[in-house]
Design an enzyme around this catalytic site. Structure first.
Site, short mmCIF file in Angstrom:
data_model
loop_
_atom_site.label_atom_id
_atom_site.label_comp_id
_atom_site.label_asym_id
_atom_site.label_seq_id
_atom_site.Cartn_x
_atom_site.Cartn_y
_atom_site.Cartn_z
CD GLU A 35 -7.14 -6.33 3.06
OE1 GLU A 35 -7.28 -6.33 1.82
OE2 GLU A 35 -6.35 -5.59 3.67
CD GLU A 37 -7.30 -0.22 1.07
OE1 GLU A 37 -7.56 0.77 1.78
OE2 GLU A 37 -6.43 -1.02 1.35
CG HIS A 40 0.71 6.30 4.81
ND1 HIS A 40 -0.20 7.31 5.09
CD2 HIS A 40 0.14 5.15 5.21
CE1 HIS A 40 -1.28 6.78 5.68
NE2 HIS A 40 -1.09 5.47 5.75
CB THR A 47 -9.47 1.81 7.35
OG1 THR A 47 -9.07 2.55 6.20
CG2 THR A 47 -10.82 1.20 7.10
NE ARG A 58 -7.61 11.46 5.65
CZ ARG A 58 -8.16 10.92 6.72
NH1 ARG A 58 -7.45 10.06 7.45
NH2 ARG A 58 -9.38 11.20 7.09
CG HIS A 89 -5.47 -1.56 9.38
ND1 HIS A 89 -5.02 -0.94 10.52
CD2 HIS A 89 -5.99 -0.60 8.60
CE1 HIS A 89 -5.27 0.35 10.42
NE2 HIS A 89 -5.85 0.60 9.28
NE ARG A 127 -9.39 8.54 4.49
CZ ARG A 127 -9.67 7.72 5.50
NH1 ARG A 127 -8.96 6.62 5.70
NH2 ARG A 127 -10.65 7.99 6.32
CG HIS A 168 -8.23 4.18 1.04
ND1 HIS A 168 -8.38 4.09 2.41
CD2 HIS A 168 -9.45 4.54 0.57
CE1 HIS A 168 -9.64 4.39 2.74
NE2 HIS A 168 -10.30 4.67 1.64
CG ASN A 225 -1.85 1.13 1.32
OD1 ASN A 225 -1.45 2.26 1.05
ND2 ASN A 225 -3.08 0.90 1.70
#
Ligand code: PXP
Length: 248
Positions: free
Chosen positions: A153, A72, A12, A103, A51, A196, A47, A45, A9
């Site tokens: 998931e 996502e 970030h 999340t 962000r 996660h 969002r 993801h 992922n």
């Protein structure tokens, strides 16, 4: 045992970029490096508040990636339209609240089945493999199977928090829930993923579950990349996953 896939992922990388509003670091560059280090897929993801990942990042990833993209998204009509335009290999539906930092829980599938089913069917018909991000809770898993998801998931956040805080009894109890949930999901005909909060310290017991075929990992890998570089951080995660799976 099926081979365990690693989805990296890259959200970030975009978080750091957006802190200054410019173009660096580039999430697509991170995705290409992750591919080179052995990622089997890239997860991003988009969002509602943009962000981290932005619409243009998704377009650039669709263009640049050689491995599958796992998109996502929250179950909203805006995100549905974006997913149907790009038709990514995989879509993972996640809950989303503006005020949360990440999340924080799984989807409420059992209590929202009819609405979520309206998201699953068109995505599936468009050719995306649809996954629902759920707590390791049998009621949610059974509801996911009923509404036609291909994958669940399992949310590993509570387990990872307990590992990080040295709460061994809680970590064992959470791992037990994940183990049982993986069996329930597999028996219901669902493909089982997990993710996660996973770190080098917490990944082993999850990677060892024979029903789990994919892990999605982001924040820890990006944090570790600051100190050892992204490729090395990913290779070390891969090594630990393989070792837990009984391989080299
Ligand atoms: N899987 C899902 C469904 C997620 O929402 C996230 C966080 O975006 C992850 C995996 C990765 O979590 P982390 O960044 O804590 O590794």
């Amino acid at each position: 045992m099926d081979r365990l896939r690693l989805g990296v992922n890259i959200d970030h990388v975009a978080t750091v970029r957006n802190a200054r509003g410019g173009a660096v670091p580039d999430p697509v560059r991170a995705a290409k490096l992750a591919e080179r280090a052995g990622a089997d897929g890239i997860t991003a993801h988009l969002r509602e508040d943009r962000r981290h990942i932005r619409d243009a990042d998704i377009e650039a990833l669709v263009e640049a990636l050689s491995v599958p993209l796992n998109f996502e998204m929250a179950a909203t009509t805006e995100m549905q339209a974006i997913a149907l335009r790009h038709r990514p290999h995989a879509v993972c539906l996640v809950p989303e609240r503006r005020e949360e930092r990440t999340t924080e829980g799984g989807l409420e599938v059992a209590g929202d089945a009819a609405r979520l089913a309206d998201y699953v069917a068109p995505l599936r018909e468009a050719g995306s493999r649809v996954s629902l991000f759920v707590a390791p809770d049998p009621a949610q898993i059974e509801a996911a199977a009923r509404i036609g998801a291909a994958v669940v998931e399992l949310h590993t956040g509570a387990y990872c928090d307990a590992v990080a805080e040295g709460r061994t009894a809680d970590a064992n109890a959470e791992m037990d829930r994940i183990r049982k949930a993986a069996r329930t999901a597999h028996a219901a005909g669902l493909e089982v993923h997990a993710g996660h909060g996973l770190t080098y310290d917490s990944v082993g017991p999850v990677a060892a579950l024979p029903e789990v075929v994919e892990l999605n990992i982001g924040h820890f890998l990006m944090a570790e990349a600051l100190f050892r570089g992204l490729e090395d951080a990913i290779r070390e995660m891969r090594r630990r996953m393989n070792a837990a799976r009984g391989g080299a």
